[in-house]
Design a protein around this motif. Structure first.
Motif, short mmCIF file in Angstrom:
data_model
loop_
_atom_site.label_atom_id
_atom_site.label_comp_id
_atom_site.label_asym_id
_atom_site.label_seq_id
_atom_site.Cartn_x
_atom_site.Cartn_y
_atom_site.Cartn_z
N MET A 134 9.00 68.41 -80.32
CA MET A 134 8.09 69.00 -81.30
C MET A 134 7.89 68.09 -82.50
O MET A 134 6.76 67.93 -83.00
CB MET A 134 8.63 70.36 -81.75
CG MET A 134 8.59 71.45 -80.69
SD MET A 134 9.14 73.05 -81.33
CE MET A 134 7.92 73.35 -82.59
N ASP A 135 8.97 67.47 -82.96
CA ASP A 135 8.86 66.55 -84.09
C ASP A 135 8.00 65.34 -83.73
O ASP A 135 7.15 64.90 -84.53
CB ASP A 135 10.24 66.08 -84.53
CG ASP A 135 11.06 67.20 -85.16
OD1 ASP A 135 10.45 68.19 -85.59
OD2 ASP A 135 12.30 67.09 -85.20
N ASP A 136 8.19 64.81 -82.53
CA ASP A 136 7.38 63.66 -82.09
C ASP A 136 5.90 64.04 -81.99
O ASP A 136 5.02 63.27 -82.40
CB ASP A 136 7.88 63.15 -80.75
CG ASP A 136 9.26 62.50 -80.85
OD1 ASP A 136 9.66 62.15 -81.98
OD2 ASP A 136 9.93 62.36 -79.81
N ALA A 137 5.64 65.23 -81.44
CA ALA A 137 4.25 65.67 -81.33
C ALA A 137 3.62 65.86 -82.70
O ALA A 137 2.46 65.51 -82.92
CB ALA A 137 4.18 66.97 -80.53
N ARG A 138 4.40 66.40 -83.64
CA ARG A 138 3.88 66.58 -85.00
C ARG A 138 3.61 65.24 -85.66
O ARG A 138 2.58 65.07 -86.33
CB ARG A 138 4.87 67.40 -85.81
CG ARG A 138 4.39 67.71 -87.22
CD ARG A 138 5.17 68.83 -87.86
NE ARG A 138 6.61 68.62 -87.76
CZ ARG A 138 7.43 69.32 -87.00
NH1 ARG A 138 6.95 70.29 -86.25
NH2 ARG A 138 8.73 69.07 -86.98
N ARG A 139 4.51 64.28 -85.48
CA ARG A 139 4.27 62.95 -86.07
C ARG A 139 3.05 62.29 -85.45
O ARG A 139 2.26 61.65 -86.17
CB ARG A 139 5.51 62.07 -85.88
CG ARG A 139 6.65 62.39 -86.84
CD ARG A 139 7.72 61.32 -86.79
NE ARG A 139 8.43 61.35 -85.53
CZ ARG A 139 9.54 62.03 -85.31
NH1 ARG A 139 10.06 62.77 -86.29
NH2 ARG A 139 10.14 61.99 -84.14
N ARG A 140 2.89 62.43 -84.13
CA ARG A 140 1.70 61.84 -83.49
C ARG A 140 0.43 62.51 -84.00
O ARG A 140 -0.60 61.85 -84.21
CB ARG A 140 1.80 61.97 -81.98
CG ARG A 140 2.84 61.04 -81.35
CD ARG A 140 2.65 60.98 -79.85
NE ARG A 140 2.85 62.28 -79.22
CZ ARG A 140 4.01 62.72 -78.75
NH1 ARG A 140 5.09 61.96 -78.86
NH2 ARG A 140 4.11 63.91 -78.19
N SER A 141 0.50 63.83 -84.18
CA SER A 141 -0.67 64.54 -84.67
C SER A 141 -1.03 64.11 -86.09
O SER A 141 -2.21 63.88 -86.41
CB SER A 141 -0.41 66.05 -84.64
OG SER A 141 -1.49 66.77 -85.16
N VAL A 142 -0.02 63.95 -86.94
CA VAL A 142 -0.26 63.51 -88.30
C VAL A 142 -0.82 62.08 -88.31
O VAL A 142 -1.76 61.77 -89.06
CB VAL A 142 1.03 63.60 -89.14
CG1 VAL A 142 0.86 62.92 -90.48
CG2 VAL A 142 1.43 65.06 -89.33
N ALA A 143 -0.25 61.21 -87.48
CA ALA A 143 -0.74 59.83 -87.42
C ALA A 143 -2.18 59.78 -86.93
O ALA A 143 -3.00 59.01 -87.45
CB ALA A 143 0.17 59.00 -86.50
N ALA A 144 -2.49 60.59 -85.92
CA ALA A 144 -3.87 60.62 -85.42
C ALA A 144 -4.83 61.14 -86.48
O ALA A 144 -5.95 60.63 -86.63
CB ALA A 144 -3.94 61.49 -84.16
N ALA A 145 -4.39 62.16 -87.23
CA ALA A 145 -5.25 62.69 -88.29
C ALA A 145 -5.48 61.66 -89.38
O ALA A 145 -6.59 61.51 -89.90
CB ALA A 145 -4.62 63.96 -88.87
N ARG A 146 -4.43 60.90 -89.72
CA ARG A 146 -4.58 59.87 -90.75
C ARG A 146 -5.49 58.74 -90.25
O ARG A 146 -6.30 58.22 -91.02
CB ARG A 146 -3.21 59.32 -91.13
CG ARG A 146 -2.30 60.33 -91.80
CD ARG A 146 -1.06 59.67 -92.35
NE ARG A 146 -1.36 58.77 -93.45
CZ ARG A 146 -0.46 58.03 -94.08
NH1 ARG A 146 0.80 58.09 -93.70
NH2 ARG A 146 -0.80 57.25 -95.08
N ARG A 147 -5.35 58.36 -88.98
CA ARG A 147 -6.25 57.32 -88.44
C ARG A 147 -7.69 57.80 -88.47
O ARG A 147 -8.60 57.04 -88.82
CB ARG A 147 -5.83 56.96 -87.02
CG ARG A 147 -4.59 56.09 -86.93
CD ARG A 147 -4.44 55.48 -85.55
NE ARG A 147 -4.30 56.52 -84.53
CZ ARG A 147 -3.15 57.01 -84.12
NH1 ARG A 147 -2.02 56.58 -84.67
NH2 ARG A 147 -3.09 57.93 -83.18
N ALA A 148 -7.91 59.07 -88.08
CA ALA A 148 -9.27 59.60 -88.09
C ALA A 148 -9.82 59.65 -89.51
O ALA A 148 -11.00 59.34 -89.74
CB ALA A 148 -9.28 60.99 -87.45
N GLN A 149 -8.98 60.02 -90.48
CA GLN A 149 -9.44 60.09 -91.85
C GLN A 149 -9.77 58.71 -92.39
O GLN A 149 -10.78 58.52 -93.08
CB GLN A 149 -8.39 60.76 -92.72
CG GLN A 149 -8.85 61.04 -94.14
CD GLN A 149 -7.81 61.77 -94.95
OE1 GLN A 149 -6.63 61.45 -94.85
NE2 GLN A 149 -8.23 62.73 -95.74
#
Length: 358
Positions: A134-149
């Motif tokens: 869950m922590d890895d998925a959350r970090r990947r989600s945050v990283a993807a959101a930051r890349r998109a932003q």
């Protein structure tokens, strides 16, 4: 004397937890697991506990619970050989714990210990791995959101700053022509150049600050410009010495925000390309219309300059930056964007987007 050994692991756990900031949770868990196994061996040598020794059993159960909690924390925060070694150590210590009360004799006793250790360690390992996943998925989600932003900010930098800078260049060229013949108009042009430059610097400064900011302190982005800002956009374009713009856009406000913002960016990019590639164009038609459940955006100039390279009319634009990057955005909304030579001459950009999303 044998019962006093039950206090050894709680002392190790207390000292280890107080020093976890220095040595880390993984090291504390490994030392505590090894200490628990060492206490079991010590009990074998000093004499096993009796079932009547309830306080020793209660302390031992608290010891097992603490070790399993450390195992969960270890598997959640770290992967690799260290966490595997800790898992084996704590699992073995938990499996051997019942032998503090009974003598190991024969395969049945070993099988009982193996079953006890598996029942204790296996669910703990699964919980730790689940939490780490869950922590890895959350970090990947945050990283993807930051890349998109950040990609969104890069598009803003290209679309708006490039538009302002190209307007400054056009105004400066017109100002040089008028400087000798009409100083009053030339002074007005240079004043608009200053205003446009300040606007471009503001957009550039804000974009750079957003790109440099950490996620925790990213400032809020302002509202995206939409169809209501097309009038001021086309007026600024005409005032900069460009062609006359004939705007036909809806005044209703029920266009979805993402669709309206994309339509605005398409018009910005198309006008910027007119200024760059067709400086002699006299008229630019900008038409934004609702066609049923779709919004159609059309920007067409009457020519008057070298035609920009690009796909023929009707070909969908994909990938890259500029119109190509907008093509990917339009496609994500379920629409299409085409760019090419118009039949009556000049260049044309046409986009169609559904009003209800993909």
């Amino acid at each position: 004397m044998s019962q006093m050994l039950s206090l050894a692991v709680p002392l190790v756990l207390l000292v280890g937890w107080l020093t976890r900031a220095r040595f880390g949770v993984v090291a504390v868990a490994g030392v505590a697991g090894s200490a628990s196994a060492g206490v079991t061996v010590g009990v074998w040598a000093a004499g096993r506990w009796l079932e009547e020794d309830r306080w020793a059993g209660a302390v031992g159960l608290a010891e097992i619970a603490s070790l399993l909690l450390l195992l969960v924390l270890t598997l959640r925060i770290e992967s690799g050989r260290r966490s595997a070694a800790v898992a084996y150590t704590i699992g073995g210590a938990a499996a051997l714990w019942p032998s503090r009360f009974e003598v190991i004799s024969g395969p049945a006793s070993w099988l009982m210990l193996f079953g006890f250790g598996s029942a204790m360690a296996l669910p703990t390992v699964l919980v730790g791995l689940y939490l780490r996943g869950m922590d890895d998925a959350r970090r990947r989600s945050v990283a993807a959101a930051r890349r998109a932003q950040r990609l969104e900010l890069a598009h803003d930098l290209h679309d708006f700053v490039a538009h302002d800078v190209s307007g400054m260049v056009a105004q400066a060229q017109a100002g040089m022509v008028l400087a000798g013949s009409d100083p009053v108009r030339a002074a007005a042009l240079f004043e608009r150049i200053e205003q446009t430059g300040q606007q471009a610097l503001t957009s550039l400064d804000r974009t750079v600050r957003l790109l440099r900011s950490d996620e925790a302190d990213l400032p809020e982005r302002g509202p995206r410009p939409g169809l209501a800002e097309l009038t001021s956009l086309t007026e600024r374009f005409a005032e900069s010495g460009g062609a006359v713009v004939r705007l036909d856009a809806p005044t209703d406000q029920d266009i979805p925000r993402e669709v309206a913002a994309t339509a605005y960016r398409i018009v910005v990019e198309a006008l910027t390309n007119v200024r760059r590639h067709a400086p002699a164009a006299h008229v630019v038609d900008v038409r934004v219309r609702r066609e049923g459940r779709r919004l159609e955006v059309l920007v067409r100039d009457d020519g008057g300059g070298p035609q920009p390279s690009g796909p023929r009319l009707g070909e969908v634009v994909r990938g890259g930056s500029g119109l190509a990057g907008l093509g990917a955005r339009v496609e994500a909304l379920g629409g299409t964007l085409c760019s090419g030579r118009a039949q009556a001459g000049g260049w044309q950009v046409k986009a169609t987007m559904p009003l209800e999303g993909r």
